[in-house]
Design an enzyme around this catalytic site. Structure first.
Site, PDB file in Angstrom:
ATOM      1  N   LYS A  60       0.834  -1.254  -0.026  1.00  0.00           N
ATOM      2  CA  LYS A  60       0.044  -0.085  -0.051  1.00  0.00           C
ATOM      3  C   LYS A  60       0.894   1.127  -0.002  1.00  0.00           C
ATOM      4  O   LYS A  60       0.456   2.130  -0.548  1.00  0.00           O
ATOM      5  CB  LYS A  60      -0.805  -0.261   1.170  1.00  0.00           C
ATOM      6  N   HIS A  97       0.617  -6.818  17.887  1.00  0.00           N
ATOM      7  CA  HIS A  97      -0.237  -7.804  18.206  1.00  0.00           C
ATOM      8  C   HIS A  97      -1.232  -7.592  19.524  1.00  0.00           C
ATOM      9  O   HIS A  97      -0.649  -7.151  20.223  1.00  0.00           O
ATOM     10  CB  HIS A  97       0.376  -9.131  18.356  1.00  0.00           C
TER      11      HIS A  97
END
Length: 110
Positions: A60, A97
């Site tokens: 991206k 995470h």
């Protein structure tokens, strides 16, 4: 000067790590060795999800770049202090995470 910024999030509960086919599509040989040495199911999911999110965020950020169109073209390793880095010059990555999610941000400079 910043060329691009990318962000991606992965729902770890959607990753099937019962066989290695998904990991082999996403990870380079070096990354796969690290993945295989993870001791727990959770560690494997977090590692794979983080690398997947990191590579998606990279694509991206970079946009269309000749010669870069595969997960195998990008490698995310860790330095001696554990900080992740990309095998692409002038790039910066952050991985995180939490519970069932992995998130990544990538910045590419010119």
């Amino acid at each position: 000067m910043i060329k691009g910024i990318g962000c991606d999030i992965v729902d770890l509960s959607r990753l099937d790590i019962n066989n290695d086919s998904l990991a082999l599509k996403i990870l380079t040989a070096k990354e796969f060795e690290i993945y295989k040495n993870k001791k727990t199911f959770k560690q494997k999911k977090e590692f794979l999800g983080g690398r997947f999110a990191g590579k998606e965020a990279f694509f991206k950020a970079i946009g269309i770049e000749k010669g870069l169109n595969s997960f195998q073209d990008i490698e995310i390793l860790n330095d001696i202090n554990g900080k992740p880095y990309l095998n692409y010059s002038k790039s910066f990555i952050s991985l995180a995470h939490e519970n069932n999610y992995a998130v990544a941000y990538v910045i590419i400079e010119v």
